[in-house]
Write a protein that holds these residues in place. Structure first.
Motif, PDB file in Angstrom:
ATOM      1  N   GLU A 254       0.830  -1.204   0.000  1.00 51.96           N
ATOM      2  CA  GLU A 254       0.000   0.000   0.000  1.00 51.96           C
ATOM      3  C   GLU A 254       0.865   1.256   0.000  1.00 51.96           C
ATOM      4  O   GLU A 254       0.383   2.339  -0.270  1.00 51.96           O
ATOM      5  N   GLU A 255       2.162   1.112   0.298  1.00 54.66           N
ATOM      6  CA  GLU A 255       3.018   2.301   0.306  1.00 54.66           C
ATOM      7  C   GLU A 255       3.734   2.499  -1.026  1.00 54.66           C
ATOM      8  O   GLU A 255       4.846   3.011  -1.084  1.00 54.66           O
ATOM      9  N   LEU A 256       3.052   2.074  -2.099  1.00 61.79           N
ATOM     10  CA  LEU A 256       3.622   2.200  -3.439  1.00 61.79           C
ATOM     11  C   LEU A 256       4.088   3.632  -3.727  1.00 61.79           C
ATOM     12  O   LEU A 256       5.158   3.848  -4.309  1.00 61.79           O
ATOM     13  N   ILE A 257       3.285   4.606  -3.283  1.00 65.21           N
ATOM     14  CA  ILE A 257       3.641   6.004  -3.570  1.00 65.21           C
ATOM     15  C   ILE A 257       4.977   6.361  -2.903  1.00 65.21           C
ATOM     16  O   ILE A 257       5.840   6.970  -3.526  1.00 65.21           O
TER      17      ILE A 257
ATOM     18  N   GLN B  48       8.507   7.454  -4.604  1.00 60.05           N
ATOM     19  CA  GLN B  48       9.224   8.672  -4.194  1.00 60.05           C
ATOM     20  C   GLN B  48      10.689   8.342  -3.911  1.00 60.05           C
ATOM     21  O   GLN B  48      11.586   9.101  -4.278  1.00 60.05           O
TER      22      GLN B  48
ATOM     23  N   GLN C 106      -1.281  -0.730 -12.640  1.00 58.39           N
ATOM     24  CA  GLN C 106      -1.509   0.070 -11.419  1.00 58.39           C
ATOM     25  C   GLN C 106      -0.278   0.910 -11.068  1.00 58.39           C
ATOM     26  O   GLN C 106      -0.401   2.076 -10.703  1.00 58.39           O
TER      27      GLN C 106
ATOM     28  N   SER D 198      -0.308   3.725 -13.475  1.00 57.41           N
ATOM     29  CA  SER D 198      -1.352   4.735 -13.249  1.00 57.41           C
ATOM     30  C   SER D 198      -0.967   5.638 -12.075  1.00 57.41           C
ATOM     31  O   SER D 198      -1.171   6.854 -12.123  1.00 57.41           O
ATOM     32  N   VAL D 199      -0.381   5.080 -11.027  1.00 55.74           N
ATOM     33  CA  VAL D 199       0.050   5.907  -9.900  1.00 55.74           C
ATOM     34  C   VAL D 199       1.189   6.828 -10.339  1.00 55.74           C
ATOM     35  O   VAL D 199       1.220   8.014 -10.024  1.00 55.74           O
TER      36      VAL D 199
ATOM     37  N   PHE E   9      -0.308   9.651 -12.395  1.00 53.44           N
ATOM     38  CA  PHE E   9      -1.370  10.485 -11.813  1.00 53.44           C
ATOM     39  C   PHE E   9      -0.808  11.664 -11.030  1.00 53.44           C
ATOM     40  O   PHE E   9      -1.301  12.781 -11.129  1.00 53.44           O
ATOM     41  N   PHE E  10       0.230  11.412 -10.257  1.00 55.46           N
ATOM     42  CA  PHE E  10       0.733  12.449  -9.356  1.00 55.46           C
ATOM     43  C   PHE E  10       1.790  13.319 -10.029  1.00 55.46           C
ATOM     44  O   PHE E  10       2.672  12.820 -10.716  1.00 55.46           O
ATOM     45  N   HIS E  11       1.685  14.632  -9.759  1.00 49.67           N
ATOM     46  CA  HIS E  11       2.630  15.580 -10.359  1.00 49.67           C
ATOM     47  C   HIS E  11       4.072  15.309  -9.962  1.00 49.67           C
ATOM     48  O   HIS E  11       4.997  15.652 -10.673  1.00 49.67           O
ATOM     49  N   ALA E  12       4.233  14.733  -8.767  1.00 51.39           N
ATOM     50  CA  ALA E  12       5.581  14.605  -8.221  1.00 51.39           C
ATOM     51  C   ALA E  12       6.449  13.657  -9.052  1.00 51.39           C
ATOM     52  O   ALA E  12       7.659  13.686  -8.953  1.00 51.39           O
TER      53      ALA E  12
ATOM     54  N   ASN F 153       1.734  24.325  -7.593  1.00 53.05           N
ATOM     55  CA  ASN F 153       0.488  25.043  -7.372  1.00 53.05           C
ATOM     56  C   ASN F 153       0.508  25.899  -6.128  1.00 53.05           C
ATOM     57  O   ASN F 153      -0.349  26.735  -5.936  1.00 53.05           O
ATOM     58  N   CYS F 154       1.436  25.689  -5.264  1.00 48.26           N
ATOM     59  CA  CYS F 154       1.660  26.564  -4.106  1.00 48.26           C
ATOM     60  C   CYS F 154       2.723  25.928  -3.253  1.00 48.26           C
ATOM     61  O   CYS F 154       2.623  24.773  -2.872  1.00 48.26           O
ATOM     62  N   LEU F 155       3.755  26.679  -2.960  1.00 41.62           N
ATOM     63  CA  LEU F 155       4.837  26.153  -2.136  1.00 41.62           C
ATOM     64  C   LEU F 155       4.720  26.667  -0.709  1.00 41.62           C
ATOM     65  O   LEU F 155       5.559  26.387   0.127  1.00 41.62           O
TER      66      LEU F 155
END
Lengths: 535, 165
Positions: free
Chosen positions: B33-36, B40, B67, B70-71, B74-77, B131-133
């Motif tokens: 579940e800590e794929l993100i 990183q 999957q 897709s992750v 999806f995320f800008h990072a 989008n805002c720092l």
């Protein structure tokens, strides 16, 4: 670091009495005659060079052999970011702004050793042109009620001992050892605390449904995603006073019967992540977190989860999807998070500021808290007052203050003698408030009545040079880019709106554009899956 | 062509660090579940997400590649393309926007030929927007490799960038 006070008491704390003994030892170790220097080390001041100032102070103090004993610390954000790097010298709380490393020897020689004030580093009141010496006399500060932010400028967030000396974790001891979960819930309810994430949902009602929800395993989650452009108060609190958030979360977990918590924080906030990590580690060492907290038999663990930087992840169902390692798409909320949230288990999700309010209420009581604010919104709210304004930074005020007081008394008005045009509140989901409503008292309900909202507390001031169509286009562009694309009204609707606004900005608007835009707005309002599209 | 060279270079790095990467991926074996977070970590290592590593993640952790992909998209990072030695992030939050953040992005396009998300051909700079720092009082803000620069205007940006070779 003057001395490592943790050595005063090496063992884990096993009772409230242990905690009190430690606190007394910490206070006794603090030499009252000492002069203290606090340099702001928040991200804002760091951007203006605070790290070099901190280094200069450390070096000078180390080599100088000063006659006066100095207690030096790098603290969290003081709020007056625009004036950074900020240095406050106690006990008188002399306020120096825009301090450079070159100024450090002079500050030590003049202010610390000789007790004289360095005039050129003082703040000048733009209204009267007078120099102001003390922090408490600066108009930016003296109209605020800094309940949540106050400790930010006093303690080093990397030292749990400083939080403890300031009375930290007393609320935890009180809640865990002398109160039952229903008593805590009642206290939160009577305090009238509402969720600070934006919607203003009554916190006690959320806690109650999570308490009543069925299931052995429940989760407590802190939303530190803060994707709203123009807001950074959550970051400032997590960076400057992480223990207050953790303490609130443990009390919440005890109330609903949870043993696992998560802090979901933006990857763009590296300092907040670092400080929260250290805070968790130190709390574990003292036995204020982890197994058998303060000998109460209650256990609770917290994990930090870094977000991927998607605005939509601030939305509760998307945040939970992201916590589960999936892409942050929202889902239709047929059941409440409190009953079926993370891994389909009851989950209590609150914003950073909401959690930070909890220890305050437990410590000082619901009656005290409920006296602050308006009939419907209790306590204080932290706003980030930014844009075309003289004194920008973080401002904490009781609910009920007017926008005019905030912009002119605290914010010092519009720079360059320009005319005020509008103020934008509530982030991309909020709206712009024109001049005729400036005397509206600010609380959750009043802003909603004006068609805007509180959101996470961003207040962006715009002057006569700001083009409102451009602002609308900016927000639509933002939402279009951030739309997760799952539901059609949001994905297609926002693209169309952006196309039309683009055309208007280029001077090719058509009269029927307004009708089409109103229609799309109405469709988004009823058809979009989550608040990103709806508002 | 340049990109191909870069990919070959990264392949070599991956081969050279195969043990380390395998260990990193395996450390997430019971925390799918800590794929993100894993992504990183990978990105912190390579500055982007190399295709080979994504495939290995999918195989080792038994997460469908779709999957993982897709992750990662999806995320800008995350970036699937190699990035430059220095990352220039221009904040376009509301406060920075009203104080002229967009002019900095326009300048990067005009003088450095960079649109957001792009990297210069010599791999010196990658331009990104945020989008805002959260430094709204100091806008417009630009962050270069983690160092915050406040109240940046187009001229000041030139001067700052000179320091990053």
């Amino acid at each position: 670091m003057p001395e490592k006070q943790s050595t005063l008491l090496k063992k884990k704390l096993n009772s409230a009495a242990d905690l009190e003994t430690l606190r007394r030892a910490l206070l006794a170790a603090k030499d009252k005659s000492r002069v203290n220097i606090a340099v702001c080390g928040g991200t804002g001041c760091r951007a203006s060079g605070a790290e070099a100032v901190v280094k200069a102070f450390r070096e000078e103090i180390a080599k100088n052999g000063l006659k006066v004993k100095v207690d030096f610390k790098e603290t969290g954000c003081h709020g007056f970011c625009e004036r950074g790097p900020v240095v406050v010298i106690g006990p008188e709380r002399i306020f120096y702004q825009h301090v450079k490393p070159e100024d450090v020897p002079e500050i030590l020689a003049e202010t610390i050793a000789a007790g004289k004030v360095v005039e050129r580093l003082l703040y000048t009141d733009p209204a009267t042109g007078k120099k102001i010496t003390r922090e408490t006399d600066v108009p930016f500060y003296n109209k605020q009620t800094r309940l949540l932010l106050g400790a930010n400028g006093e303690i080093d967030p990397r030292e749990i001992d400083q939080y403890l000396a300031a009375g930290g974790y007393a609320a935890l001891g009180k809640a865990l050892l002398t109160m039952t979960p229903p008593q805590i819930l009642d206290e939160i309810k009577r305090a009238g605390l509402r969720g600070r994430g934006g919607g203003g949902f009554p916190t006690a009602r959320k806690w109650q449904s999570c308490m009543d929800a069925e299931g052995d395993i429940k989760y407590v989650i802190c939303n530190a995603d803060e994707g709203d452009p123009g807001s950074y108060q959550d970051r400032s609190i997590l960076e400057g006073n992480p223990h207050s958030v953790i303490e609130g979360m443990i009390i919440g977990a005890y109330t609903i019967g949870s043993s696992q918590g998560y802090i979901y924080v933006r990857n763009e906030y590296p300092l907040a992540v670092e400080h929260a990590r250290q805070a968790i580690k130190q709390a574990l060492e003292y036995g204020l977190l982890g197994d058998d907290i303060l000998g109460s038999g209650f256990s609770f663990h917290i994990t930090i989860n870094k977000g991927g930087g998607a605005f939509v992840c601030g939305e509760s169902s998307a945040l939970i999807a992201s916590l589960e390692g999936k892409i942050g798409e929202p889902r239709a909320k047929y059941t409440h998070m409190a009953e079926k949230g993370l891994w389909d288990r009851p989950s209590l999700l609150n914003n950073v500021k909401t959690w930070a309010n909890v220890p305050l209420i437990i410590n000082r009581g619901a009656d005290w808290y409920a006296k602050i604010g308006t009939a419907g919104s209790k306590g204080t709210m932290v706003f980030s007052l930014v844009g075309k304004i003289n004194n920008s930074g973080l401002v904490e005020v009781p609910f009920g203050i007017t926008l005019r007081e905030m912009i002119y008394d605290i914010g010092g008005g519009i720079p360059g003698g320009k005319k005020f045009k509008a103020v934008q509140t509530g982030g991309p989901s909020g709206g712009c408030i024109p001049e005729q409503y400036l005397d509206t008292p600010v609380d959750f309900d009043e802003l909603t009545k004006l068609g805007s909202m509180m959101g996470s507390g961003g207040i962006i001031v715009m002057d006569e040079d700001t083009c409102m169509v451009d602002v609308a286009r900016y927000f639509i562009e933002f939402l279009k880019g951030e739309s997760c694309g799952k539901c059609v009204p949001c994905r297609e609707g926002l693209s169309k709106l952006s196309e039309i606004l683009d055309r208007i900005v280029r001077g090719r608007g058509k009269p029927e554009d307004l009708d089409v835009m109103t229609d799309i707005g109405a469709i988004l309002d009823i058809g979009a899956l989550c608040a990103l599209g709806r508002s | 062509m340049d990109e191909d060279l870069n990919v070959t270079a990264v392949r070599n790095i991956i081969e050279g660090n195969a043990g380390k990467i395998a260990a990193l991926i395996s450390s997430y074996a019971d925390k799918k579940e800590e794929l993100i977070s894993l992504l990183q970590d990978v990105q912190a290592e390579f500055n982007y997400l190399p295709q080979d590593v994504l495939i290995r993640i999918s195989q080792t952790l038994e997460i469908p590649l779709s999957q993982v992909f897709s992750v990662a998209t999806f995320f800008h990072a995350f970036s699937l393309k190699p990035r430059g030695r220095h990352t220039v992030t221009v904040c376009l939050g509301t406060a920075c926007h009203v104080k002229g953040g967009q002019r900095l992005v326009d300048k990067m396009a005009r003088d450095y030929g960079l649109e957001p998300g792009e990297t210069t051909p010599d791999e010196r700079l990658t331009l990104e927007t945020a989008n805002c720092l959260g430094c709204c009082a100091l806008g417009p803000v630009v962050v270069i490799d983690g160092t915050y620069e406040s109240q940046v205007n187009p001229d000041k940006l030139d001067k700052i960038l000179k320091k990053y070779k």
